[in-house]
Design an enzyme around this catalytic site. Structure first.
Site, PDB file in Angstrom:
ATOM      1  CD  GLU A   1      65.179  -9.360 -30.493  1.00 38.69           C
ATOM      2  OE1 GLU A   1      64.883  -9.535 -29.297  1.00 38.69           O
ATOM      3  OE2 GLU A   1      64.408  -9.636 -31.427  1.00 38.69           O
TER       4      GLU A   1
ATOM      5  CG  ASP B   1      66.591 -10.163 -36.606  1.00 41.73           C
ATOM      6  OD1 ASP B   1      66.769  -9.089 -36.005  1.00 41.73           O
ATOM      7  OD2 ASP B   1      66.359 -11.234 -36.016  1.00 41.73           O
TER       8      ASP B   1
END
Length: 451
Positions: free
Chosen positions: A156, A92
């Protein structure tokens, strides 16, 4: 790059690595599904899963974590009595911010001036490629001498804790002798660095209300309490005159021992405008690695364009507070909330809400794994000795893993050196750093296996 079979193999793999990073960067995998399609993140997760499967990983799985995102897991068995190493990265990414500010499109990997530009190129899709290159180099030169677990996180950057909670619910899944977190970076390009500390963080939303509704500033201004002005005073109370963070009850005088950060170099890295002073006191390393730092991330108030002559009835802000190792993030949150409430003027109504938290981290740099990494980096970076630095950012998973596996050694390396400009427009990665760190990781796994 010194000539050795592992380095030669990695060098030969770099053109393919660029193609793979191009494919991975193309996914707009921001784990904020109010702004970006879930399908983009799921596509990136499948790409990673397919890549692990192609490398012979077993038990490859898309893990549905409690925050609604997917992490990717795989296991590559090594020799029977070998040690187990967990390799971490995340797919991500941060939002691209102002896409118009990018010289080239953020989700198209573009080579320019010897660097590869694109969102996630360094943070941390490049970390995924780094792990793959290291393993491929070992497979081509005698095999992978350890059991390898790979975990690639899907949220994250959002700090929503999905993988942390999943790991706590499945404690055997990520258990390893050593954990390599590929989400940090060298102090500067060409200087091999492990990150030995991380600041923790808390995110707090503060809301101030003063009126039942907005009022005409000509008719009521001067006596009616302005919520936006009250909020500005609250936020200003978080800093001393020199810009140091001043949360009542929170110590802010720790000193950093180790690699120092030259002030002029920091100004260049941070792109501080001419004539603008740095804030805080102490060395730069003190300020960014070992002391608390507050940042106002956003304010809800009327934009200048379209603003009306009104006294504002309510306003709110999102505040980030970074805290160094030795400070509990939960305790710091309570101090921050108490400070905000105590400094709200005029009896205005104030409320605070914590929306995210991560504890600080300090590694044991005397462990055998660190010795093995130092030896590996000396080969990958000829003539350079491995350095220890702090990092102002937070990786909440580190503390979860340290808690779950207290005997595991945790190392932090990665591609996010200052020129990478992670989280900003025109993020980029140095292909030379990707190559050298892939060699270092491969050699580390080989050296660690025999330690």
């Amino acid at each position: 790059m010194s000539s050795n079979p592992v380095a030669e193999t990695v060098a030969s793999l770099m053109p393919g690595a660029k193609e793979e990073l191009t494919d991975l960067v193309a996914f707009r995998s921001v784990a904020d599904f109010d702004q970006f399609p879930r399908s983009e993140s799921e596509g990136a997760a499948r790409w990673v899963a397919d890549a692990l499967t192609a490398e012979g990983f077993q038990d490859v799985a898309l893990l549905d974590t409690p925050d609604g995102t997917q992490s990717v897991y795989g296991y590559l068995p090594g020799p029977a009595d070998a040690k187990t190493v967990l390799l971490y990265a995340h797919y991500d990414v941060q939002p691209p911010l102002d896409e118009a500010g990018w010289t080239t499109p953020p989700f198209e990997l573009t080579e320019r001036d010897g660097r590869w530009y694109g969102r996630g190129s360094a943070d941390c899709k490049g970390g995924v490629i780094m792990h793959l290159l290291a393993l491929r180099a070992l497979k081509a030169n005698g095999g992978v001498p350890v059991h390898v677990k790979v975990i690639v996180e899907g949220s994250e950057e959002q700090g929503t804790g999905g993988l942390e909670r999943y790991a706590e619910e499945h404690p055997d899944l990520l258990e390893a002798d050593t954990i390599v977190i590929g989400d940090a970076g060298n102090f500067r390009v060409g200087l091999p660095t492990v990150t030995s500390t991380l600041r923790g963080m808390t995110l707090v939303r503060v809301s101030v209300d003063t009126l039942a509704g907005n009022l005409h500033s000509g008719q009521f201004g001067g006596a009616a309490p302005d919520a936006l002005a009250a909020l500005i005073r609250v936020l200003d109370s978080l800093r001393a005159e020199d810009g140091s963070t001043t949360v009542e009850g929170l110590a802010s005088d720790s000193a950093w021992e180790g690699l120092q950060y030259d002030e002029e170099q920091f100004r260049q890295d941070a792109k501080v405008l001419d004539g603008v002073e740095l804030i805080g006191s102490g060395t730069v390393a003190d300020r960014i690695w070992s002391r608390p730092a507050v940042t106002v991330l956003g304010i809800d108030c009327p934009p200048v364009v379209g603003a009306t002559p009104s006294v504002q009835s309510s306003a709110r802000a999102l505040i980030s507070l970074r805290v160094p190792p030795g400070v509990d993030a939960g305790a710091a949150t309570k101090l921050l909330q108490a400070h905000l409430e105590a400094h709200t003027p005029w009896g205005a109504r104030v409320s605070t809400e914590q929306i995210g938290e991560g504890q600080p981290f300090r590694a044991d740099t005397t462990s055998p794994a660190y010795q093995a990494m130092a030896a590996a980096m000396a080969v990958a970076y000829p003539g350079q000795e491995m350095q220890y630095a702090g990092q102002g950012g937070s990786i909440p998973l580190c503390n979860t893993l340290a808690s779950l596996y207290p005997s595991a050694e945790i190392l932090l390396i990665g591609l996010s050196e200052p020129e990478a400009q992670i989280h900003a427009v025109n993020e980029s990665v140095s292909p030379e750093e990707l190559e050298r760190l892939s060699v270092a990781e491969a050699l580390f796994l080989r050296t660690y296996a025999s330690s």
